[in-house]
Structures are given as structure tokens and as C-alpha cells.
Write an enzyme that holds these catalytic residues in place. Structure first.
Site, PDB file in Angstrom:
ATOM      1  NE  ARG A 228      25.536  27.794   0.237  1.00  0.00           N
ATOM      2  CZ  ARG A 228      26.104  27.428  -0.888  1.00  0.00           C
ATOM      3  NH1 ARG A 228      27.155  26.629  -0.876  1.00  0.00           N
ATOM      4  NH2 ARG A 228      25.624  27.854  -2.059  1.00  0.00           N
ATOM      5  CD  GLU A 257      31.215  31.271   3.253  1.00  0.00           C
ATOM      6  OE1 GLU A 257      31.148  31.744   2.091  1.00  0.00           O
ATOM      7  OE2 GLU A 257      31.184  30.064   3.485  1.00  0.00           O
ATOM      8  CG  HIS A 276      32.401  29.360  -0.378  1.00  0.00           C
ATOM      9  ND1 HIS A 276      31.233  29.658   0.280  1.00  0.00           N
ATOM     10  CD2 HIS A 276      32.052  28.453  -1.334  1.00  0.00           C
ATOM     11  CE1 HIS A 276      30.234  28.980  -0.251  1.00  0.00           C
ATOM     12  NE2 HIS A 276      30.699  28.238  -1.232  1.00  0.00           N
TER      13      HIS A 276
END
Length: 315
Positions: A228, A257, A276
Site C-alpha cells: 500500500r 490514488e 495499482h
């Protein structure tokens, strides 16, 4: 009594029929738009990724179990889950193979200067590069030794590298040559040519990788983050990339994000950015559904569920 399950993703007519054949009544809603409805009051199970910004699960009076399609659980409203004693299970292992492959890919891309060659191709520049490195005999250290790290380590074995890992207590893990406890993180990092961040995000791992930890790494280390974004202090990372303490970084996750267009990371020549995306493969829905099906079969049969997470620990 028929158990009721709310899905926020439609796995297709055939697969949803298999769930119904287990003995469930299935409700399907769009995860990005779902809000509480009276029909949800007697829902027993929520199968989802992250509908929690619009769906208030405290209103679902009968909710007993949440099956997540993700490995991480940081999106879950933990106060509600703890107060109501709702069981939470995750998709541990479901994305480990594609992410393991991605880790190997990005290590090789950084060592072999792939980004630079792609730029030359784009600009039609024919110029040899004599600065490429071998992966052979390098030391790769994983912060976290879960299923993702294990899949990557298994694949790296064929490159004749030394594989180190850090976990909570230093327990031995398959495919790792040596494992350290989190208390010995700096000792491990001082030996690594390549560092892979693969630890769950918890309050203990928030900004785990900071100025102090980075200073214990080798000069010119290569860094990969598939965990993360908030496990790494972005300011400390940018500083280390600018000074070349971190020679290159491959980043799939970020503190915010999508990554802001204003972030200096976009323009850094020693950074590879992906959105991601490391968990994606053509098998993702198949593996995800197989776990959901197995757990829902176990639940209706009164057997222990797979991948029950500890909400307090965060994994």
C-alpha cells in the site's frame, strides 16, 4: 430459512446460479452506486471490494459476514465490524501469482534499463547502453513474507539470488534463505541490493519506510512497492530518489490514488509507475469466484471459513 447474500459485483449468470444452488438468495448491486435499501435488512452476507463510501453497513441489521475480493482490509469500517462482531474474510492468495510475476518483471526492467530503451525506441535513437546489471547473485529482501512474497521468491529462485525476508517474529518461510523479525529490519535491509515492500497496511506499518529506515539501506538500492502506498513516506522516498540513495523504484501503489498530476514522481527518470495494476490477470475473476464459492459452501454447511482476518491486527 434461505440465507441472503448481497454481491456488489456480478460474476455472470452461470456463476451466480451456482451460488443460488448452494441455497442462497442473491441480490446484485453496482458497487460504485450501492446505497442502503430496506431489502438489505435481512442480508446475512456481503460479498464486495469497497462499497463502504456509499453503503452504510451499520444499517444492515442481520449482517454476519463480509467476504472481500481484496487482500487488504483497510477499506472496511472496523468500528462497525468490531461492535457487531461481523466476520471478515479476504482474498489472501488470490492475486499472489500475477503480483509475484510483476515483481520479477519490474526487478528485471530496472536492472536492464527497460524504460530507457523504450524511450530510445520511441525517439528512434540507436545507442548501446553498457550500464546493465545482472540479477544473478544479487540479494533480494522482502518486507513481508506472505503469499505474494512467497510467489515472487519462488520465481526468483531460478535466478540464483539470495532471498531474505522480514516478518513479525523471524519465522522461517519456504523459498527464503533467511528470515528476520521486524525488530531486525535495518540489519536485513543493509544487505539487500533490491527491496520489495509486501507487508500488510496497518497502523504499525504506516510510513514504515521513512528517512531512518531508508538510511539503513545500501546506497543505490532498487525498491519495489506492491503493498500500500502509505507504507512508504512519500517525501522520504522522493528525497532518496533525488539523491540516488534509491537508484530506481517501481511503484504500483501510492499514498493518494490516483496519483496526482502534480506529483514529482511522474517526471522522475528513475521511477516506473503503474496504476495499482500488478494484481490483474485473466485468472483474477476465476480465482476470486472460486474462493467466494468455497467459503459460501462452507458457511451454509457450518464449517470454518477460509482467510478469516484479525480486524485488530489488520490482516
Amino acid at each position: 430459512m434461505v440465507l441472503k447474500a448481497l454481491f456488489t459485483y456480478d460474476y455472470g449468470k452461470e456463476k451466480m446460479k451456482k451460488i443460488e444452488e448452494l441455497g442462497y438468495k442473491v441480490i446484485i448491486r453496482d458497487e460504485n452506486k450501492v446505497v442502503f435499501e430496506e431489502e438489505f435488512n435481512d442480508v446475512d452476507i456481503l460479498v464486495c471490494y469497497n462499497p463502504f463510501s456509499t453503503l452504510d453497513i451499520s444499517l444492515i441489521q442481520n449482517l454476519k459476514w463480509i467476504q472481500l475480493s481484496s487482500i487488504g482490509i483497510d477499506q472496511v469500517p472496523k468500528d462497525v465490524v468490531l461492535a457487531r462482531k461481523i466476520t471478515v474474510t479476504n482474498n489472501k492468495g488470490g492475486y499472489s501469482i500475477p503480483i509475484g510475476e510483476w515483481i520479477v518483471l519490474k526487478i528485471l526492467e530496472m536492472l536492464k534499463n527497460s524504460r530507457e530503451f523504450y524511450e530510445k525506441q520511441k525517439n528512434k535513437v540507436w545507442k548501446m547502453d553498457t550500464s546493465l546489471l545482472e540479477l544473478y547473485n544479487k540479494t533480494v529482501g522482502f518486507i513481508g513474507t506472505g503469499t505474494i512474497a512467497q510467489e515472487a521468491a519462488k520465481r526468483l529462485k531460478g535466478f540464483d539470488v539470495n532471498i531474505l525476508g522480514v516478518n513479525t517474529n523471524g519465522r522461517k518461510v519456504e523459498y527464503f534463505d533467511e528470515c528476520f523479525s521486524m525488530q531486525n529490519l535495518k540489519d536485513m535491509l543493509s544487505r539487500c541490493d533490491i527491496v520489495v515492500v509486501a507487508v500488510p497496511f496497518t497502523k504499525e506499518t504506516y510510513h514504515l519506510i521513512n528517512d531512518d529506515i531508508i538510511s539503513s539501506m545500501k546506497d543505490g538500492v532498487f525498491l519495489i512497492n506492491i503493498a500500500r502506498g502509505s507504507v512508504i513516506d512519500t517525501d522520504a522516498l522522493i528525497k532518496a530518489l533525488n539523491t540516488k540513495k534509491i537508484k530506481k523504484a517501481a511503484l504500483d501503489v501510492f499514498e493518494e490514488e490516483p496519483l496526482s498530476e502534480d506529483s514529482p514522481l511522474w517526471d522522475m527518470e528513475n521511477v516506473i509507475i503503474t496504476p495499482h495494476n500488478s494484481w490483474i490477470s485473466e485468472m483474477r475473476n476465476e480465482r476470486r469466484f472460486n474462493l467466494i464459492y468455497e467459503n459460501m459452501k462452507r458457511y451454509i454447511e457450518g464449517r470454518e471459513l477460509l482467510n478469516i482476518v484479525d480486524i485488530i491486527k489488520g490482516y
